[in-house]
Write a protein that holds these residues in place. Structure first.
Motif, PDB file in Angstrom:
ATOM      1  N   VAL A 188      -4.438   1.576 -10.792  1.00  0.00           N
ATOM      2  CA  VAL A 188      -5.339   1.757  -9.646  1.00  0.00           C
ATOM      3  C   VAL A 188      -6.296   0.564  -9.550  1.00  0.00           C
ATOM      4  CG1 VAL A 188      -7.223   3.145  -8.717  1.00  0.00           C
ATOM      5  CG2 VAL A 188      -5.175   4.268  -9.594  1.00  0.00           C
ATOM      6  N   ALA A 189      -6.812   0.153 -10.710  1.00  0.00           N
ATOM      7  CA  ALA A 189      -7.722  -1.001 -10.720  1.00  0.00           C
ATOM      8  C   ALA A 189      -6.999  -2.271 -10.261  1.00  0.00           C
ATOM      9  CB  ALA A 189      -8.298  -1.197 -12.115  1.00  0.00           C
ATOM     10  N   VAL A 214      -5.383  -2.127  -1.695  1.00  0.00           N
ATOM     11  CA  VAL A 214      -5.707  -0.719  -1.431  1.00  0.00           C
ATOM     12  C   VAL A 214      -7.179  -0.624  -1.028  1.00  0.00           C
ATOM     13  CG1 VAL A 214      -5.940   1.584  -2.441  1.00  0.00           C
ATOM     14  CG2 VAL A 214      -3.950   0.183  -2.995  1.00  0.00           C
ATOM     15  N   ALA A 273     -11.074   0.545  -0.299  1.00  0.00           N
ATOM     16  CA  ALA A 273     -12.021   1.178  -1.214  1.00  0.00           C
ATOM     17  C   ALA A 273     -11.987   2.698  -1.103  1.00  0.00           C
ATOM     18  CB  ALA A 273     -13.429   0.658  -0.938  1.00  0.00           C
ATOM     19  N   TYR A 303      -7.877   7.955  -5.213  1.00  0.00           N
ATOM     20  CA  TYR A 303      -7.020   7.867  -6.396  1.00  0.00           C
ATOM     21  C   TYR A 303      -7.805   8.209  -7.664  1.00  0.00           C
ATOM     22  CZ  TYR A 303      -3.366   5.484  -3.676  1.00  0.00           C
ATOM     23  OH  TYR A 303      -2.376   5.176  -2.772  1.00  0.00           O
ATOM     24  N   SER A 304      -9.023   7.692  -7.766  1.00  0.00           N
ATOM     25  CA  SER A 304      -9.841   7.966  -8.945  1.00  0.00           C
ATOM     26  C   SER A 304     -10.150   9.454  -9.062  1.00  0.00           C
ATOM     27  CB  SER A 304     -11.145   7.160  -8.888  1.00  0.00           C
ATOM     28  OG  SER A 304     -10.888   5.781  -8.953  1.00  0.00           O
ATOM     29  N   ASP A 328      -9.426   4.632  -0.314  1.00  0.00           N
ATOM     30  CA  ASP A 328      -8.247   5.126  -1.017  1.00  0.00           C
ATOM     31  C   ASP A 328      -8.417   5.008  -2.526  1.00  0.00           C
ATOM     32  OD1 ASP A 328      -7.165   5.669   1.404  1.00  0.00           O
ATOM     33  OD2 ASP A 328      -5.652   4.085   1.374  1.00  0.00           O
ATOM     34  N   GLN A 329      -9.088   3.931  -2.966  1.00  0.00           N
ATOM     35  CA  GLN A 329      -9.347   3.770  -4.400  1.00  0.00           C
ATOM     36  C   GLN A 329     -10.148   4.962  -4.938  1.00  0.00           C
ATOM     37  OE1 GLN A 329      -9.739   0.837  -6.870  1.00  0.00           O
ATOM     38  NE2 GLN A 329      -7.944  -0.162  -5.997  1.00  0.00           N
ATOM     39  N   ARG A 330     -11.157   5.383  -4.177  1.00  0.00           N
ATOM     40  CA  ARG A 330     -11.974   6.524  -4.610  1.00  0.00           C
ATOM     41  C   ARG A 330     -11.126   7.793  -4.661  1.00  0.00           C
ATOM     42  NH1 ARG A 330     -15.763   3.917  -1.246  1.00  0.00           N
ATOM     43  NH2 ARG A 330     -15.282   5.298   0.510  1.00  0.00           N
ATOM     44  N   LYS A 338       0.831  -1.202   0.000  1.00  0.00           N
ATOM     45  CA  LYS A 338       0.000   0.000   0.000  1.00  0.00           C
ATOM     46  C   LYS A 338       0.868   1.255   0.000  1.00  0.00           C
ATOM     47  CE  LYS A 338      -3.330   2.496   2.901  1.00  0.00           C
ATOM     48  NZ  LYS A 338      -4.090   2.477   4.156  1.00  0.00           N
ATOM     49  N   ALA A 393      -6.541  -3.057  -6.360  1.00  0.00           N
ATOM     50  CA  ALA A 393      -7.737  -3.239  -5.530  1.00  0.00           C
ATOM     51  C   ALA A 393      -7.553  -4.298  -4.446  1.00  0.00           C
ATOM     52  CB  ALA A 393      -8.926  -3.608  -6.418  1.00  0.00           C
ATOM     53  N   GLY A 399     -11.861   1.453 -10.612  1.00  0.00           N
ATOM     54  CA  GLY A 399     -11.496   0.055 -10.448  1.00  0.00           C
ATOM     55  C   GLY A 399     -12.390  -0.860 -11.250  1.00  0.00           C
TER      56      GLY A 399
END
Length: 382
Positions: free
Chosen positions: A62-63, A69, A71, A77-78, A73-75, A13, A66, A129
């Protein structure tokens, strides 16, 4: 509990965050630099295409992350990707020519058809993602533009993530305690390759540096040998640079390797450069030999004493000689019908031999830096 003073082991991460942050900063710098590029010969458009490719690649990464990382943090990054693409769209809008005419908008299709069209239109697909990895860079750009209503800056988006110390490979090279003149920095946790401020070093990049070839830059080097061929060679499992910049280098041998996009070379003196690229632009250089594979006409400006030869087959075996335009140089500061006096073809008997590129330049038993430079014709003893 870790023992006092024990080195911190970076988690996946943490590694991803640092790499993401570095790539975003690099792409931002490329966007800010667009205004300084010329629209002539497609230079600016080439840069835009490479930025788009970088955004698309980062979206896919980023995808892929998953699994480790969260959820939230994924948002984040997006959101950062959307903001980055908005910046590119704004920059492109400044360069777009003003239209004198305006056409009426067509009436939108009826409700059901409009929803269906939007659902299947790649322009409305955001880089998040689980997306299809085959999505084009232009699809990513238009998709992110649809979310341009957000007021957050990239810095605001990334501020929600923890920060971790980045490894400074350039500093490590300068402070190597082994007293060896040969350096082999891994760049295994970097996103791009930046080397600057070195003198009298032989730097060889290993295959592990192939993950850092989103961009490359060599600046302020004197009396060095830099070999970046291995991590950029596809047949060896590497990845070509997306773009490369060489600036303020003297008395050096640069084996730049493969570059998918443009190479910008500025302020080189008394050096030799080997590069396999799609486009090469050379500015303010003097007494430099270039060994090229170039898929377009090389461009020079404000230069003198340049000599050109084809790249050795050892470094361009996967390329077709018929498409190599190494000797079709355009001098933008020479407008006369006669051949420009600022460049010439390097005579065959003066070219570095194939076996020297293969066996001597990487280093050989008993040879030091000065020995290799002398072998290729650089230095006082050449």
């Amino acid at each position: 509990m870790s023992a006092p003073g024990a080195a911190h082991k970076e988690t996946p991460k943490e590694t991803f965050y640092r790499q993401f942050q570095g790539t975003v900063a690099n792409l931002q710098e490329q966007i800010n630099h667009l205004a300084n590029l010329s629209a002539v010969a497609g230079e600016r458009q080439d840069a835009i295409e490479h930025i788009l490719t970088g955004i698309s690649r980062l979206s896919n990464e980023v995808a892929d992350a998953a699994d480790y990382v969260p959820a939230y943090d994924q948002r984040t990054y997006s959101q950062a990707l959307k903001q980055l693409t908005d910046q590119l769209n704004e920059a492109q809008a400044k360069f777009a020519p003003k239209s004198r005419f305006q056409f009426k908008r067509r009436s939108p299709p009826s409700g059901g058809d409009a929803v269906a069209d939007k659902k299947n239109d790649a322009r409305y697909m955001l880089p998040a993602g689980g997306q299809d990895k085959s999505s084009s860079p232009s699809a990513v750009t238009a998709a992110a533009a649809a979310a341009a209503g957000s007021k957050l800056s990239l810095e605001d988006s990334l501020s929600h993530l923890p920060s971790f110390p980045a490894k400074n490979y350039n500093e490590e090279i300068a402070k190597d305690p082994t007293d060896s003149r040969v350096r082999k920095p891994s760049f295994s946790t970097a996103r791009d390759i930046t080397l600057s401020g070195h003198e009298k070093l032989h730097i060889i990049l290993p295959l592990s540096a192939s993950r850092a070839t989103s961009a490359g830059a060599l600046t302020d080097m004197k009396g060095c040998i830099v070999d970046m061929s291995v991590p950029t060679r596809v047949c060896a499992g590497g990845a070509p640079f997306a773009s490369l910049a060489l600036k303020n280098i003297s008395g050096s041998l640069i084996v730049a390797g493969h570059v998918d996009g443009p190479v910008h070379i500025t302020g080189l003196r008394d050096s030799k450069v080997l590069v396999v690229a799609r486009q090469v632009r050379i500015h303010e250089c003097e007494n430099v030999d270039f060994y090229l594979y170039c898929a377009s006409r090389p461009i020079i400006e404000d230069c003198k004493g340049l000599r050109f030869a084809p790249a050795p087959k050892f470094h361009s075996a996967d390329k077709d000689d018929k498409t190599n335009m190494w000797d079709q140089v355009d001098d933008f500061k020479w407008l006369k019908a006669q051949h420009s006096p600022n460049w010439s073809v390097l005579p065959e008997e003066q070219r570095i031999a194939e076996d020297v590129w293969k066996d001597k330049v990487p280093g050989y038993p008993g040879a030091g830096l000065d020995d290799i430079l002398s072998t290729v014709g650089i230095g006082a003893e050449a």
